[in-house]
Design a protein around this motif. Structure first.
Motif: not given
Ligand code: MG
Ligand code: ATP
Length: 568
Positions: A208-210, A406-411
């Motif tokens: 998942q991306e934040f 804007i992608e600020v996090g990624h798990i």
């Molecule tokens: Mg990423």
């Protein structure tokens, strides 16, 4: 901090090199200075913001049970050779040699190093699960560094890596990280959305991306509020139309279209909508044969989806005009599915359309009234396109909207990709060696600062969300050189506000009031207190809130209590 002591250079002009507002404002407000492409110095006021973001991230990672460590930024090539990524990571990886000609890289990410730690430190299932994190400088040699710290080459990331005996344990930590991320972005005062994401280079199962929502975002997100569907457009399935294809009503007709090749030109020339046209893209197939992908003219090819087809070569490569000419006997702008000499795969929406315009496989000719089943065989269909606004949500709740983010996090749920290649195993309950299951979790700490500005600014400058402001209050001292009472009142208020825990910036520069007000706005300090001789005559100061622009007069003695109550 006193501005009379800090060399702060702000400016009004929009810097030519900055495309997006956050980059412009960070330069104008003196938060950031560029050293070289994708390399920036965080100046004192900017660094305070970065540190605040780091601190919120750290607190929430600690609260979620992760352990902070710090790995080297420079990594030996051997580890990357073991994982197999030395060869495949490509030009993003900055490689270097030491004095003994041994190969190293500047870490763009740390799966290899942490897996090496894990295989040395973790021996038994009893030690699991464990989640390590660090906040550290990464280097990625981005093709197009841009937007300042949003897409830099050197940037600060929080990266975490968890180790588990099994998938169930990974899923627990993954969920805990998703919660921690939501807390972090909420605490920072950002509008954000968690979306399902393609796991890209790193590989593995769930991801998942934040995204911080902002018009300038490089990513498109499809979402449906009615059913909570949210996915990166790269990954969101475009559902096949539920309506059956209309019957053919027009005859097939060849028309001359001299010099008309693009969908826009064809549509304009024939006075039809782009969605009445078929777009035929010729790409390289797995067996080195060419292959045609057909979409509706108003739809865009989705590279990741195309690459998943067994027939399509990865990475997706468009055939050259020469290759197209050799295989089908005409140039790319005149191709269509009728009597085409190469295999055709058609997007669901293009396959469900009737009476279409398409290339006639003859220079400067198109067909109108093309129909599947009548003028060409019923095609092989697939999901080939980007989802668009108004498409049905894959979760069934209604039409989707598209937002930019804007992608600020990624798990990620990594699985055992790295633990297998680097042989990181523990003994399970039965004394048997098993490769650990891994998760990894990244946050773009420095990118967050820019993303926050994208969401929070006006014509006058930055409007910091309070949790990440460089200072809570700016005291603007009017003509301090000329007025002892102003200097005295300023110094006292500076002390008092700090004593109740506020971070205070004092503008005691020898500058015109207009300059000071403009800088206070540009810097985006949430609260401004102005002390001038006129007001002091009746023991009054002006208070202004940056976000609302509301101004009020306060008694000098009441200012500290005013802020203390606000904090309360
Ligand atoms: Mg990423
Ligand atoms: P992107 O798709 O934006 O290139 P990514 O998916 O390659 O990012 P990850 O490997 O997921 O990035 O890294 C974790 C986080 O680091 C990202 O979510 C992003 O916030 C941040 N990040 C990645 N690349 C950069 C960069 N060049 N500059 C600043 N931050 C970055």
């Amino acid at each position: 901090m006193r501005l009379s002591r800090l060399p702060l250079n702000t400016f009004k002009e929009i810097p030519a090199e900055a495309e997006v507002v956050s980059h412009q404002l960070m330069l104008r407000a003196g938060l950031l200075r560029r050293l070289a492409s994708g390399l920036f110095t965080w100046m004192p006021l900017g660094l305070r913001v970065l540190r605040k973001v780091e601190q919120v991230v750290r607190e929430e990672m600690d609260r979620a049970g992760a352990f902070e460590l710090l790995m080297p930024a420079v990594q030996p090539a051997e580890l990357w050779q073991e994982s197999g990524r030395w060869e495949i990571y490509g030009d993003l990886l900055l490689r270097m040699q030491d004095r003994h000609q041994r190969d190293f890289c500047f870490g763009p990410t740390h799966e290899e190093v942490i897996t090496d730690i894990a295989r040395r430190e973790l021996k038994s299932y009893k030690q699991l699960p464990v989640n390590y994190y660090q906040i550290q400088t990464k280097f990625r040699d981005e093709i197009r560094p841009r937007f300042g710290v949003m897409r830099a080459r050197e940037f600060v990331m929080k990266d975490a890596y968890s180790f588990h005996l099994d998938q169930a344990s990974l899923e627990d930590t993954y969920a805990a990280m998703a919660d921690a991320y939501a807390r972090i972005f909420t605490r920072l005062g950002l509008r954000f959305r968690a979306v399902d994401a393609d796991s890209g280079e790193i590989g593995g199962a769930r991801s998942q991306e934040f995204h911080v929502l902002a018009e300038s975002g490089e990513d498109a997100i499809a979402y449906c509020d009615a059913d909570h569907f949210a996915a990166n457009v790269e990954l969101a399935p475009a559902m096949p139309p539920t309506e059956p294809r209309p019957d053919a009503s027009a005859p097939l007709k060849a028309v001359d279209t001299p010099g008309v090749h693009s969908i826009e030109d064809v549509a304009r020339f024939l006075k039809v909508k782009a969605q009445q046209c078929l777009k035929t893209l010729v790409v390289l197939g797995r067996d080195d044969q060419l292959l045609a992908l057909v979409l509706r003219g108003d739809h865009e090819l989705n590279t990741l989806k195309a690459e998943q087809l067994p027939e399509v070569q990865k990475p997706l490569t468009l055939a050259s005009p020469e290759q197209v000419m050799a295989a089908v006997g005409c140039a790319p702008g005149s191709i269509g599915p009728k009597d085409l000499a190469i295999a055709v795969i058609v997007d669901h929406s293009a396959a469900a359309a009737a009476d279409m315009v398409c290339g006639a496989n003859t220079a400067d000719q198109h067909f109108t009234g093309f129909n599947w089943g009548r003028d060409a065989a019923e095609p092989r269909v697939a999901d080939l396109r980007d989802i668009v606004a108004g498409d049905p949500s894959p979760a069934g709740g209604g039409p989707v909207n598209i937002a930019r983010g804007i992608e600020v996090g990624h798990i990620f749920q990594l699985g055992d990709k790295y633990s297998r290649s680097l042989q990181a195993a523990v003994l399970d309950q039965n004394g048997k060696e098993v490769a650990m299951t891994m998760g990894c979790y990244g946050i773009g700490v420095s990118r967050i600062v820019a993303a926050a500005i994208e969401q929070n600014n006006d014509d006058d400058g930055i409007i910091w969300p309070e949790p990440m402001c460089p200072f809570h209050v700016i005291i603007v001292s009017l003509n301090p050189k000329k007025s002892e009472s102003v200097t005295e009142a300023t110094d006292r208020l500076y002390e008092d506000l700090q004593a109740v825990g506020l971070e205070v910036l004092v503008d005691d520069r020898d500058a015109r009031p207009g300059v000071k007000f403009a800088d206070a706005d540009l810097l985006g300090i949430p609260h401004r207190v102005t002390i001038g001789e006129r007001g002091l005559k009746s023991d009054q100061v002006e208070y202004r809130e940056r976000r609302s622009g509301k101004e009020t007069t306060l008694a000098l003695d009441a200012v500290t209590a005013f802020f203390r109550d606000r904090q309360g």
